[in-house]
Scaffold this motif. Structure first.
Motif, short mmCIF file in Angstrom:
data_model
loop_
_atom_site.label_atom_id
_atom_site.label_comp_id
_atom_site.label_asym_id
_atom_site.label_seq_id
_atom_site.Cartn_x
_atom_site.Cartn_y
_atom_site.Cartn_z
N ASP A 43 0.85 -1.18 0.00
CA ASP A 43 0.00 0.00 0.00
C ASP A 43 0.89 1.24 0.00
O ASP A 43 2.09 1.16 0.22
CB ASP A 43 -0.94 0.00 1.22
CG ASP A 43 -0.15 0.07 2.52
OD1 ASP A 43 0.85 -0.66 2.64
OD2 ASP A 43 -0.53 0.85 3.41
N LEU A 69 -13.01 2.76 8.97
CA LEU A 69 -13.50 1.85 7.95
C LEU A 69 -15.00 2.12 7.81
O LEU A 69 -15.76 1.95 8.76
CB LEU A 69 -13.25 0.40 8.34
CG LEU A 69 -13.90 -0.66 7.44
CD1 LEU A 69 -13.14 -0.75 6.13
CD2 LEU A 69 -13.94 -2.01 8.12
N LEU A 244 -10.32 0.50 13.00
CA LEU A 244 -9.44 -0.67 13.00
C LEU A 244 -8.13 -0.26 13.65
O LEU A 244 -7.46 0.66 13.18
CB LEU A 244 -9.21 -1.18 11.58
CG LEU A 244 -10.46 -1.54 10.78
CD1 LEU A 244 -10.08 -2.13 9.44
CD2 LEU A 244 -11.33 -2.52 11.55
N SER A 248 -3.01 0.18 8.11
CA SER A 248 -3.83 -0.12 6.94
C SER A 248 -3.14 -1.09 5.99
O SER A 248 -3.80 -1.69 5.14
CB SER A 248 -4.17 1.18 6.20
OG SER A 248 -2.98 1.85 5.80
N ASP A 250 -1.84 -3.93 6.75
CA ASP A 250 -2.02 -5.32 7.18
C ASP A 250 -3.23 -5.90 6.46
O ASP A 250 -4.35 -5.89 6.97
CB ASP A 250 -2.19 -5.39 8.69
CG ASP A 250 -2.07 -6.80 9.24
OD1 ASP A 250 -2.20 -7.75 8.45
OD2 ASP A 250 -1.83 -6.95 10.45
N THR A 254 -7.16 -7.02 7.77
CA THR A 254 -8.32 -6.34 7.19
C THR A 254 -9.29 -7.34 6.59
O THR A 254 -10.52 -7.20 6.73
CB THR A 254 -7.86 -5.34 6.12
OG1 THR A 254 -6.97 -4.39 6.69
CG2 THR A 254 -9.05 -4.60 5.53
N HIS A 298 -8.03 1.23 5.05
CA HIS A 298 -7.82 -0.21 5.16
C HIS A 298 -8.45 -0.94 3.99
O HIS A 298 -7.83 -1.85 3.40
CB HIS A 298 -8.40 -0.73 6.47
CG HIS A 298 -7.68 -0.27 7.69
ND1 HIS A 298 -7.84 0.99 8.21
CD2 HIS A 298 -6.77 -0.89 8.48
CE1 HIS A 298 -7.07 1.12 9.28
NE2 HIS A 298 -6.41 0.00 9.46
N TYR A 302 -6.52 -2.95 1.06
CA TYR A 302 -6.77 -4.39 0.91
C TYR A 302 -7.06 -4.75 -0.55
O TYR A 302 -6.48 -5.70 -1.10
CB TYR A 302 -7.95 -4.80 1.79
CG TYR A 302 -8.39 -6.23 1.55
CD1 TYR A 302 -7.57 -7.29 1.90
CD2 TYR A 302 -9.61 -6.51 0.92
CE1 TYR A 302 -7.96 -8.61 1.67
CE2 TYR A 302 -10.00 -7.81 0.68
CZ TYR A 302 -9.18 -8.85 1.06
OH TYR A 302 -9.56 -10.16 0.82
#
Length: 855
Positions: A43, A69, A244, A248, A250, A254, A298, A302
């Motif tokens: 990211d 989120l 969360l 972000s 990870d 997520t 996030h 993802y």
């Protein structure tokens, strides 16, 4: 020194093959364990230079850490009740499974920090939204918090309007009026008296500008507040904002959270979640007639991570196919392709293991190192195998053929490989993590592939060469090569000129957010919500220094002036007179006010916190922002990684960082256009904007400065390696010809194709630098040792460059804008470098040879 090392390697292969295989197995085991440690961070947050003050402040403000989120259910009036029921059920499940109180308040009387449900790396309801909904429902604890904050802001909002409070009789009158209002049968009147026991709201006139702005803003608010969720006034979106508590980047965490939320937030988080499971959980089904959509940092990261991983794997697979096709076209056979590919794959595994032990992660830019290794790492194997095969076909023994390959071709191969690897390793000195991590992974990877080719390829040749097939002797006529046709160098020079012309129409794109894939559903939803809500969803805040309390009101007024122009209901800071500050800030006035409240029949204990906040703000202006800052739930600071230091390990621990200056961070919601208009004025006034957009602006500045440093270091490293191995000025000058052509090709193709130059495509510059020297060094080294070298290495150099083109060809078809630009730029640079090596250098060598025995 190099030839002695190659002789030792030759003797090792010939005399101790068993020990070599055992050593290779142990090395592969160790590095394979390192490959398991690699974490994907694909990211934009993986590119952040965390030592930059704006970047650090933005992260502390929540960018990429505790961002929201947004879980959205979109529909029409017909299914609004069903979507509301879904949101209420989801909020109820989260409140039941977690420790977050219904009103969003902590035990200290402040808004609660996010409490992850159902585990440490889970999801939490947004406590400020719970508190806002609880206030509308008349929650007593939230009402007391509102009173305390209003009284803390009162000296700033009202200034000298607080003058009547100096009179004890006025205090007595106001408290008695409050007591009567509390006993009134009118619930609205009683509630207002409870919220404002000193009746300070009477000092705010009907025509007060701030009051008008707040009233207008409340009427124009595009959402309706509910307990734990929001609903747009047109009923199109029902939104559940969630927190969360992990970075972000990870992606796996997520995915687990998204699947869990889509399945109704029941039970524990799933142990793992694949992309298909996440899509199925968010899609409509028997329990929910409408799909769910997610956005926020996030969710965006993802979707990007999944898509980018898939595209990288597909591009690598396509590159393998294209490399095999180029090998077949160049040598008219696939025999021997495995001899090149096996050491290459082993070298890539070693490279991944070195990355795991040295870095532990792959960021967005370093993810391209697989294409770099495929495109460049196989050159060593092709050059060694081709020379060995030629010697075997000439009738020489395996030992003599291997000696010719290692001692005849090896030095030039090592020089080219070291030049390429050094060009990448020079990026390690850059302060930009994107360049630094790519330089380290690609540089170490190229060294690993070169080591694997020298260690594994000869062993495979000695073990599997039976003197048949591609290794069988072939009778060849030793015809003198025809001289270079003049149209070839002319055509190559014309293409170089064409590339230089294309550079003039090249466009520069420095916004990192434009690297993202088109069609990302999380980005599409973010844009739709930003349009519906009238403001961006990305974190944004204004920071004010608190080091000078006396200047704070003037600083505030200068900063909020542009914010007020953009429609934000920001009040001006009104400074009370020194006399009023002396009286209201005294302990005498505080105790008298409590006595008057008790005499009027009010509970003085219930007034202590509010009156203390009023007194503290009158006494010291800094207490105003401190009170607001204490209201906000804290953001968990990310765990800092120890800086990687390849050298200077003996220097001891790094010096301690100075304590950061105290600042006030005020969250905002503004469109990007508004941010663009006011950012310069806010900074000129003494404030600083932090958040997603300011963060990426800071990255651009850091990357731009780092880029110049990287190009100079890479160029210097390449020239140093070439000068060391060439040892003659003419050798160095000739090597510069394909080097210059590669840079023209890398930039020119972007201009002709209309693809913008980005920070990712700029990585093609050190790639083209290294590749151009790789094939040129093979030609120039052979030209120094034997006559007609250009004709002898033309085919193998063409195959090497062709496989490099094939390695980056997969990236050119990527849907990810940054990788597509990198692939195109690499193709252009390698193609022109190949033409310069094949058509320009031989023409020059015919006239100014390096081999002294040539006529």
């Amino acid at each position: 020194m190099g030839r002695k090392l190659l002789r030792a390697l030759l003797l090792l292969h010939l005399r101790r093959p068993a020990g070599l295989w055992i050593g290779l197995a142990l090395l592969t085991l160790v590095l394979g364990l390192g490959a398991l440690r690699v974490e994907r961070r694909l990211d934009l947050m993986s590119l952040l230079p965390t030592d930059n003050p704006v970047v650090r402040a933005s992260i502390e403000a929540g960018v990429g850490q505790q961002e929201l989120l947004w879980l959205a259910a979109e529909g029409s009036a017909g299914d609004l009740e069903a979507r509301q029921a879904w949101a209420e059920h989801l909020v109820e499940n989260l409140l039941t499974d977690g420790g977050l109180p219904l009103n969003g308040m902590s035990g200290e009387g402040r808004i609660s920090p996010p409490i992850p449900v159902p585990e440490a790396r889970g999801v939490s309801l947004w406590p400020p939204l719970l508190a806002a909904g609880s206030f509308l429902e008349g929650d007593g604890a939230v009402g007391r918090l509102v009173t305390e904050q209003f009284y803390a802001l009162a000296p700033m909002l009202l200034g000298d309007r607080l003058e009547p409070l100096k009179d004890p009789a006025e205090l007595q009158r106001r408290f008695r009026a409050t007591a009567r209002a509390l006993a009134s049968p009118d619930p609205a009147k009683a509630k207002l008296a409870q919220l404002d026991p000193l009746q300070l709201s009477q000092f705010i006139t009907e025509r007060d500008e701030t009051r008008l702005r707040v009233t207008q803003g409340a009427r124009a608010l595009p959402v309706k507040l509910r307990t734990g969720y929001l609903e747009t006034r047109d009923g199109r979106f029902v939104l559940v904002p969630l927190v969360l508590d992990f970075p972000s980047g990870d992606a796996q965490a997520t995915a687990r959270v998204l699947r869990w939320l889509g399945e109704g937030a029941r039970g524990p988080l799933p142990a793992k979640a694949g992309f298909a499971q996440v899509r199925q959980a968010l899609a409509e089904g028997p329990d929910r007639a409408f799909p769910l959509r997610a956005t926020g940092a996030h969710a965006i990261a993802y979707w990007e991570s999944h898509t980018l991983t898939r595209e990288i794997l597909l591009s690598l697979l396509l590159s393998f196919v294209l490399i095999g096709l180029v090998y077949w076209i160049g040598f008219r056979t696939l025999a021997g392709y495995g001899f090149v590919v096996i050491p290459l794959l082993l070298g890539m595994l070693w490279a991944l293991g070195l990355t795991g032990w040295a870095l532990g992660r792959l960021n967005l830019m370093a993810a391209a190192f697989g294409a770099v290794l495929l495109g460049i790492g196989d050159d060593v194997g092709i050059l060694l195998f081709s020379r060995y095969r030629d010697e075997r076909q000439a009738g020489r023994t395996k030992a003599l053929s291997l000696r010719a390959a290692l001692l005849g071709t090896g030095p030039g191969v090592i020089a080219g490989g070291l030049a390429t690897a050094t060009a990448f390793l020079a990026c390690v000195a850059a302060p930009f993590p994107g360049f630094r991590d790519l330089g380290l992974t690609a540089g170490l990877g190229l060294l690993a592939c070169m080591a694997a080719s020298f260690l594994v390829l000869p062993a495979l040749l000695l073990a599997l060469d039976r003197g048949r097939g591609t290794f069988a002797p072939v009778a060849r006529a030793q015809a003198r090569p025809a001289p270079m046709r003049p149209w070839k160098p002319a055509a190559a020079l014309a293409l170089v000129a064409l590339g230089a012309w294309g550079i003039g129409s090249m466009k520069w794109e420095e916004d990192l957010r434009r690297f993202r894939q088109q069609g990302n559903p999380a980005l599409v939803l973010q844009e739709a919500l930003a349009h519906a809500l009238g403001a961006g969803l990305q974190p944004l805040a204004v920071q004010l220094p608190l080091d000078d309390p006396a200047r704070l009101p003037q600083l505030w007024n200068a900063v909020v002036a542009p914010l007020r122009r953009e429609g934000l209901p920001m009040p001006e800071w009104k400074v009370p007179s020194p006399e009023l500050k002396r009286i209201l800030g005294s302990d005498t006035w505080y105790r008298r006010a409590l006595d008057e409240a008790a005499a009027a029949g009010l509970d003085p204990v219930a007034l202590e916190r509010s009156l203390t906040a009023l007194r503290a703000s009158v006494e010291n202006p800094v207490n105003v922002p401190r009170s607001l800052q204490a209201l906000m739930p804290p953001v968990t600071a990310p765990v800092k990684r120890a800086p990687m230091r390849l050298f200077g390990w003996h220097a001891g621990p790094p010096p301690r960082e100075a304590a950061p200056a105290e600042t006030f961070t005020l969250p905002l919601r503004l469109s990007e256009g508004a941010q663009e208009r006011i950012e310069g004025e806010v900074e000129a006034a003494g404030g600083r904007m932090v958040g997603t957009r300011p963060l990426f602006r800071a990255i651009k500045a850091v990357a731009r400065d780092a880029l110049r440093q990287v190009i100079l270091l890479a160029l210097g490293a390449v020239l140093a390696v070439v000068a060391f191995f060439g040892r003659r000025p003419r050798f160095l000058v000739l090597a510069l010809v394909p080097l210059a052509a590669s840079q023209v090709g890398a930039l020119g193709i972007l201009g002709w194709t209309g693809e913008p130059l980005t920070f990712l495509s700029l990585v093609a510059i050190p790639i083209a630098l290294g590749v151009s020297v790789d094939t040129a060094m093979n030609l120039l080294h052979r030209a120094r040792l034997e006559p007609q070298a250009a004709a002898r290495v033309a085919r193998v150099n063409a195959v090497c460059a062709g496989t490099t083109l094939a390695g980056f060809g997969g990236l050119a078809f990527s849907g990810y804008r940054g990788l597509r630009g990198l692939g195109l730029a690499s193709l252009g640079g390698v193609a022109l470098a190949l033409l310069a090596t094949q058509w320009i250098l031989p023409w020059i060598l015919e006239r100014w040879p390096l081999h002294r025995s040539e006529p």
